[in-house]
Write a protein that holds these residues in place. Sequence first.
Motif, PDB file in Angstrom:
ATOM      1  N   LEU A 139       0.832  -1.206   0.000  1.00 26.17           N
ATOM      2  CA  LEU A 139       0.000   0.000   0.000  1.00 26.17           C
ATOM      3  C   LEU A 139       0.867   1.257   0.000  1.00 26.17           C
ATOM      4  CD1 LEU A 139      -2.721   1.423   0.125  1.00 26.17           C
ATOM      5  CD2 LEU A 139      -2.725   1.064   2.614  1.00 26.17           C
ATOM      6  N   GLN A 140       1.885   1.285   0.837  1.00 26.84           N
ATOM      7  CA  GLN A 140       2.771   2.448   0.872  1.00 26.84           C
ATOM      8  C   GLN A 140       3.443   2.676  -0.476  1.00 26.84           C
ATOM      9  OE1 GLN A 140       6.227   2.127   3.390  1.00 26.84           O
ATOM     10  NE2 GLN A 140       6.790   4.284   3.130  1.00 26.84           N
ATOM     11  N   GLU A 141       3.976   1.617  -1.075  1.00 31.41           N
ATOM     12  CA  GLU A 141       4.678   1.765  -2.352  1.00 31.41           C
ATOM     13  C   GLU A 141       3.730   2.244  -3.443  1.00 31.41           C
ATOM     14  OE1 GLU A 141       7.798   1.692  -2.759  1.00 31.41           O
ATOM     15  OE2 GLU A 141       8.677   0.431  -1.185  1.00 31.41           O
ATOM     16  N   ALA A 142       2.463   1.803  -3.399  1.00 33.58           N
ATOM     17  CA  ALA A 142       1.497   2.207  -4.417  1.00 33.58           C
ATOM     18  C   ALA A 142       1.185   3.700  -4.340  1.00 33.58           C
ATOM     19  CB  ALA A 142       0.216   1.396  -4.272  1.00 33.58           C
ATOM     20  N   ILE A 143       1.229   4.270  -3.143  1.00 29.89           N
ATOM     21  CA  ILE A 143       0.919   5.688  -2.963  1.00 29.89           C
ATOM     22  C   ILE A 143       2.168   6.548  -3.077  1.00 29.89           C
ATOM     23  CG2 ILE A 143      -0.068   7.401  -1.383  1.00 29.89           C
ATOM     24  CD1 ILE A 143      -2.074   5.351  -2.542  1.00 29.89           C
ATOM     25  N   GLN A 144       3.312   6.018  -2.694  1.00 28.47           N
ATOM     26  CA  GLN A 144       4.564   6.785  -2.721  1.00 28.47           C
ATOM     27  C   GLN A 144       4.850   7.292  -4.135  1.00 28.47           C
ATOM     28  OE1 GLN A 144       8.956   5.238  -2.249  1.00 28.47           O
ATOM     29  NE2 GLN A 144       8.000   5.309  -0.222  1.00 28.47           N
ATOM     30  N   PRO A 145       5.136   8.594  -4.277  1.00 32.50           N
ATOM     31  CA  PRO A 145       5.355   9.139  -5.623  1.00 32.50           C
ATOM     32  C   PRO A 145       6.405   8.395  -6.424  1.00 32.50           C
ATOM     33  CG  PRO A 145       5.123  10.918  -4.032  1.00 32.50           C
ATOM     34  CD  PRO A 145       5.154   9.638  -3.243  1.00 32.50           C
ATOM     35  N   GLU A 146       7.472   7.906  -5.766  1.00 36.38           N
ATOM     36  CA  GLU A 146       8.517   7.162  -6.466  1.00 36.38           C
ATOM     37  C   GLU A 146       8.507   5.695  -6.048  1.00 36.38           C
ATOM     38  OE1 GLU A 146       9.659  10.094  -4.252  1.00 36.38           O
ATOM     39  OE2 GLU A 146       9.021   8.531  -2.903  1.00 36.38           O
TER      40      GLU A 146
ATOM     41  N   TRP B  21       1.156   4.668   6.575  1.00 36.11           N
ATOM     42  CA  TRP B  21       2.171   5.080   5.612  1.00 36.11           C
ATOM     43  C   TRP B  21       1.552   5.466   4.288  1.00 36.11           C
ATOM     44  CZ3 TRP B  21       6.893   6.665   6.510  1.00 36.11           C
ATOM     45  CH2 TRP B  21       7.401   6.431   7.793  1.00 36.11           C
ATOM     46  N   ALA B  22       0.334   5.026   4.019  1.00 35.85           N
ATOM     47  CA  ALA B  22      -0.388   5.553   2.856  1.00 35.85           C
ATOM     48  C   ALA B  22      -0.646   7.039   3.061  1.00 35.85           C
ATOM     49  CB  ALA B  22      -1.706   4.811   2.672  1.00 35.85           C
ATOM     50  N   ARG B  23      -0.984   7.397   4.283  1.00 36.29           N
ATOM     51  CA  ARG B  23      -1.258   8.804   4.576  1.00 36.29           C
ATOM     52  C   ARG B  23       0.025   9.628   4.612  1.00 36.29           C
ATOM     53  NH1 ARG B  23      -5.127  10.967   9.507  1.00 36.29           N
ATOM     54  NH2 ARG B  23      -5.861  12.830   8.399  1.00 36.29           N
ATOM     55  N   VAL B  24       1.104   9.045   5.131  1.00 39.12           N
ATOM     56  CA  VAL B  24       2.397   9.733   5.097  1.00 39.12           C
ATOM     57  C   VAL B  24       2.763  10.065   3.658  1.00 39.12           C
ATOM     58  CG1 VAL B  24       4.876   9.483   5.487  1.00 39.12           C
ATOM     59  CG2 VAL B  24       3.269   8.729   7.251  1.00 39.12           C
ATOM     60  N   GLU B  25       2.647   9.070   2.772  1.00 39.67           N
ATOM     61  CA  GLU B  25       3.035   9.288   1.377  1.00 39.67           C
ATOM     62  C   GLU B  25       2.067  10.230   0.668  1.00 39.67           C
ATOM     63  OE1 GLU B  25       5.833   8.554   0.512  1.00 39.67           O
ATOM     64  OE2 GLU B  25       6.473   6.846   1.732  1.00 39.67           O
ATOM     65  N   SER B  26       0.809  10.260   1.113  1.00 39.89           N
ATOM     66  CA  SER B  26      -0.128  11.197   0.496  1.00 39.89           C
ATOM     67  C   SER B  26       0.283  12.637   0.778  1.00 39.89           C
ATOM     68  CB  SER B  26      -1.559  10.943   0.992  1.00 39.89           C
ATOM     69  OG  SER B  26      -1.760  11.439   2.311  1.00 39.89           O
ATOM     70  N   HIS B  27       0.889  12.874   1.947  1.00 35.39           N
ATOM     71  CA  HIS B  27       1.389  14.211   2.272  1.00 35.39           C
ATOM     72  C   HIS B  27       2.583  14.584   1.388  1.00 35.39           C
ATOM     73  CE1 HIS B  27      -0.935  15.458   5.809  1.00 35.39           C
ATOM     74  NE2 HIS B  27      -0.907  14.199   6.208  1.00 35.39           N
ATOM     75  N   ARG B  28       3.343  13.575   0.974  1.00 29.57           N
ATOM     76  CA  ARG B  28       4.526  13.829   0.149  1.00 29.57           C
ATOM     77  C   ARG B  28       4.173  13.976  -1.333  1.00 29.57           C
ATOM     78  NH1 ARG B  28       7.759  10.076  -0.700  1.00 29.57           N
ATOM     79  NH2 ARG B  28       9.461  11.490  -1.219  1.00 29.57           N
ATOM     80  N   ALA B  29       3.029  13.442  -1.723  1.00 27.92           N
ATOM     81  CA  ALA B  29       2.643  13.494  -3.129  1.00 27.92           C
ATOM     82  C   ALA B  29       2.278  14.925  -3.530  1.00 27.92           C
ATOM     83  CB  ALA B  29       1.461  12.557  -3.368  1.00 27.92           C
TER      84      ALA B  29
ATOM     85  N   SER C 118      -2.885  15.635  -6.482  1.00 24.02           N
ATOM     86  CA  SER C 118      -2.578  14.473  -7.320  1.00 24.02           C
ATOM     87  C   SER C 118      -3.448  13.293  -6.918  1.00 24.02           C
ATOM     88  CB  SER C 118      -1.110  14.084  -7.178  1.00 24.02           C
ATOM     89  OG  SER C 118      -0.846  13.601  -5.861  1.00 24.02           O
ATOM     90  N   MET C 119      -3.499  12.283  -7.776  1.00 21.24           N
ATOM     91  CA  MET C 119      -4.263  11.079  -7.446  1.00 21.24           C
ATOM     92  C   MET C 119      -3.674  10.377  -6.229  1.00 21.24           C
ATOM     93  SD  MET C 119      -5.388   9.340 -11.068  1.00 21.24           S
ATOM     94  CE  MET C 119      -3.708   9.282 -11.735  1.00 21.24           C
ATOM     95  N   GLN C 120      -2.324  10.353  -6.139  1.00 27.44           N
ATOM     96  CA  GLN C 120      -1.684   9.708  -4.991  1.00 27.44           C
ATOM     97  C   GLN C 120      -2.099  10.371  -3.682  1.00 27.44           C
ATOM     98  OE1 GLN C 120       0.032  10.524  -7.788  1.00 27.44           O
ATOM     99  NE2 GLN C 120       1.737   9.097  -8.141  1.00 27.44           N
ATOM    100  N   ALA C 121      -2.122  11.706  -3.682  1.00 25.95           N
ATOM    101  CA  ALA C 121      -2.485  12.428  -2.465  1.00 25.95           C
ATOM    102  C   ALA C 121      -3.918  12.104  -2.047  1.00 25.95           C
ATOM    103  CB  ALA C 121      -2.316  13.928  -2.675  1.00 25.95           C
ATOM    104  N   GLU C 122      -4.813  12.071  -3.010  1.00 21.26           N
ATOM    105  CA  GLU C 122      -6.217  11.821  -2.696  1.00 21.26           C
ATOM    106  C   GLU C 122      -6.448  10.368  -2.286  1.00 21.26           C
ATOM    107  OE1 GLU C 122     -10.675  12.318  -4.700  1.00 21.26           O
ATOM    108  OE2 GLU C 122      -8.894  13.109  -5.729  1.00 21.26           O
ATOM    109  N   VAL C 123      -5.873   9.441  -3.034  1.00 22.45           N
ATOM    110  CA  VAL C 123      -6.094   8.018  -2.748  1.00 22.45           C
ATOM    111  C   VAL C 123      -5.408   7.609  -1.447  1.00 22.45           C
ATOM    112  CG1 VAL C 123      -5.696   5.660  -3.577  1.00 22.45           C
ATOM    113  CG2 VAL C 123      -6.489   7.435  -5.157  1.00 22.45           C
ATOM    114  N   GLY C 124      -4.241   8.193  -1.160  1.00 21.86           N
ATOM    115  CA  GLY C 124      -3.573   7.898   0.110  1.00 21.86           C
ATOM    116  C   GLY C 124      -4.428   8.257   1.309  1.00 21.86           C
ATOM    117  N   GLU C 125      -5.137   9.377   1.223  1.00 24.24           N
ATOM    118  CA  GLU C 125      -6.051   9.762   2.297  1.00 24.24           C
ATOM    119  C   GLU C 125      -7.242   8.812   2.368  1.00 24.24           C
ATOM    120  OE1 GLU C 125      -6.302  12.030   4.713  1.00 24.24           O
ATOM    121  OE2 GLU C 125      -4.274  12.767   4.412  1.00 24.24           O
TER     122      GLU C 125
END
Length: 372
Positions: free
Chosen positions: A174-181, A239-247, A251-258
């Motif tokens: 889940l974290q890797e899917a949301i993480q921008p890189e 960590w999905a939410r952590v990565e959403s803050h970094r996206a 972006s889609m990552q930011a929204e989906v991470g939340e």
Amino acid sequence: MRLGNVATTSGIESARELISTRKDHHLDLCLRADVGSRGPATGLGGWTLEYDALPEVDLEDVDLSVTLFGKKLRAPILVGAMTGGTDRAGLVNRRLARAAARCGLGMALGSQRAMIVRPELGATFDVRASAPELPLLIANVGAVQLNYGVGTSEIRSAIERVGADAIDVHLNALQEAIQPEGDTRFKGLIARLEGTLPELGVPAIAKEVGAGISERAARKIARLPFAGVEVAGTGGTSWARVESHRAPAASMQAEVGERLAGFGVSTAESVRICRRALGDARTVIASGGVRHGMDVAVAIALGADAAALAKPLLAAADESEDAVVRVLETLIFELKVIAFCCGARDVAELRAVRAIAPGAAMPGVVDAEARQ
């Protein structure tokens, strides 16, 4: 060696800088931002243990010591995996390690990918030099890195460099899917793990990072040569939410991470699932939102051998080593009082205490037989 999603020489240098920057960003977000899991909590809250007003044991005689991966700990508590890879992270790791050593507890390092990519960053993970008496040190590498060029030799080198007694092999889809890189090529990992784990030279632990371990995942893990699991269920840091803050904003990552910040399996349920799937011979560590001694006690009664916590210790380590010691000593004392008030002289007897489910009267207890 292919590093992450970058293959060119210039790309490798960029990846190296990106990893270091990301580590400090993670620290700031975990300390300052709201990155708690949404939706289901740990599942530990509301549970309690059967209180015994006539315990027939002296408080001073309660012995919480346990042996994990051949190492004796003063209590079934671990400093959870957090960080490494920057000067700031190195300071945090040294404070955590010295505090854990003073308290007689074990410690897990954050992902060592940074030092695999940049060997000069190994010093930020090498806590043995400042805490040689640390009883148990657990290394850490992402399972998915096996699909990105990291092999047995690199992992063994990372283990040996820090003098680790075991290694977390973290599972963080889940974290890797949301993480921008993020690195998202998880196909074929089971076969790679089958070939790699027996060659590492230390016990390997399958570790989630905040989404928990389901029945389906536990059955796969049980077929692999892991010595145990750390469940890291929902309810703690997402960590999905952590990565959403970094996206990037909007972006889609930011929204989906939340949206998916609470996706997964609760800590309590993951513990019960893993104990059933792995049997009694392998270690189950509870983590994911563990904050208090009752969380640790309930997790043990539900089938865990020990518990790990991170965020409360990260906040303390940001202050001082002594602050970490105070958090840990308070936790140990709380767990000791709980065991005393349950008539448990040691962790084995605490595991046998009846756990009462949220909202349940005594007929709703979970005893040892029901946990199987």
